[in-house]
Motif scaffolding. Sequence first.
Motif, PDB file in Angstrom:
ATOM      1  N   UNK A   1       0.839  -1.194   0.000  1.00 27.11           N
ATOM      2  CA  UNK A   1       0.000   0.000   0.000  1.00 27.11           C
ATOM      3  C   UNK A   1       0.877   1.248   0.000  1.00 27.11           C
ATOM      4  N   UNK A   2       0.331   2.313  -0.565  1.00 22.20           N
ATOM      5  CA  UNK A   2       1.050   3.586  -0.606  1.00 22.20           C
ATOM      6  C   UNK A   2       0.060   4.728  -0.572  1.00 22.20           C
ATOM      7  N   UNK A   3       0.483   5.853  -0.030  1.00 24.49           N
ATOM      8  CA  UNK A   3      -0.305   7.073  -0.134  1.00 24.49           C
ATOM      9  C   UNK A   3      -0.220   7.589  -1.567  1.00 24.49           C
ATOM     10  N   UNK A   4      -1.238   8.286  -2.040  1.00 27.01           N
ATOM     11  CA  UNK A   4      -1.194   8.828  -3.408  1.00 27.01           C
ATOM     12  C   UNK A   4       0.012   9.755  -3.584  1.00 27.01           C
ATOM     13  N   UNK A   5       0.470   9.949  -4.812  1.00 28.07           N
ATOM     14  CA  UNK A   5       1.633  10.811  -5.054  1.00 28.07           C
ATOM     15  C   UNK A   5       1.405  12.236  -4.563  1.00 28.07           C
TER      16      UNK A   5
END
Length: 319
Positions: free
Chosen positions: A95-99
């Motif tokens: 998972x990642x936060x949006x750019x």
Amino acid sequence: MSLPAPIALRLRQIRLEADGIASYEFVSADDAALPAFTAGSHIDLHLPHGMVRSYSLVNAPSDGGRYVVAVQHDTQGQGSSAWMHTAPRVGDRMQAAPPSNDFALVEDAAQSVFIAGGIGITPVLSMLRRLRELGRPWRLQYASRSPRETAYADTLRAMAGDGREVDFCFGSSRTDRLDIAALVRDAPAHAHLYCCGPARMIDAFIAACAMRPAHTVHFERFAATSEAATEGGYEVVLNRSGARYTVAPGKTILDTLLDHAVDVPYACTAGVCGTCRTTVVSGEPDHRDDFLSAQEKQANDSIMVCCSGARSKTLVLDL
């Protein structure tokens, strides 16, 4: 303040880019369109044990079907780079936060000059790719320890020509010395200058650019220049709920908030990325970050809670 909803990603490829540097190509895990990004952006990857780390996107914004980051194995780091270099496997979900972008490119500049050191090439490469698409000229001075530790060297050589210049500087060669002051002095007056790399490189760049218009000088740090404020001995008050917490010696404001399950965004924990920026309602912060400008620090209306503390007995935050 809440964290943005994370994006589900799937690791499609791992590639060795240089000694100690690997790239990771992520695509959507559920075939949804990935949020768009601009050159110089980063994503915050969610790693095990609650680690969240910011990694610059190296691909062009037009290459929107994937996110590509590169990670240098830092044996002196806090564990995230070691994990990235040993644990992930192709096919893994993450998972990642949006750019987001704290190092934006000025796309319509008549001339752009870049200075990159080591892994600092990552956001710069995305910028160069974007400028190439736009047909804009640029010059890159890229410093690294040795040719074997120079990521994307062949890619950069292939991009050169037609107003685009690439010069390499290797620490392993006594004849190659990076003269940042000369690079800045020789840059056209109208040029926009960018620098990303080790702290000493950034400091030299800022000093050399002291007489240039501030809006033409751009840099991004990967590490803090000051120790975090962990002296404690003051209270943090959350303005929205009225909750009061004592920051104990050895703790940061962020540590204290997380200990009490307060939802606050953060990533680098070093005061360089800006993710944890929080509005100050009252009180005097003890600024230890490298993100806020001198004017912003003087205003005392915001604080990086991951590393900064308080000079006053009470600090009221807009949380």
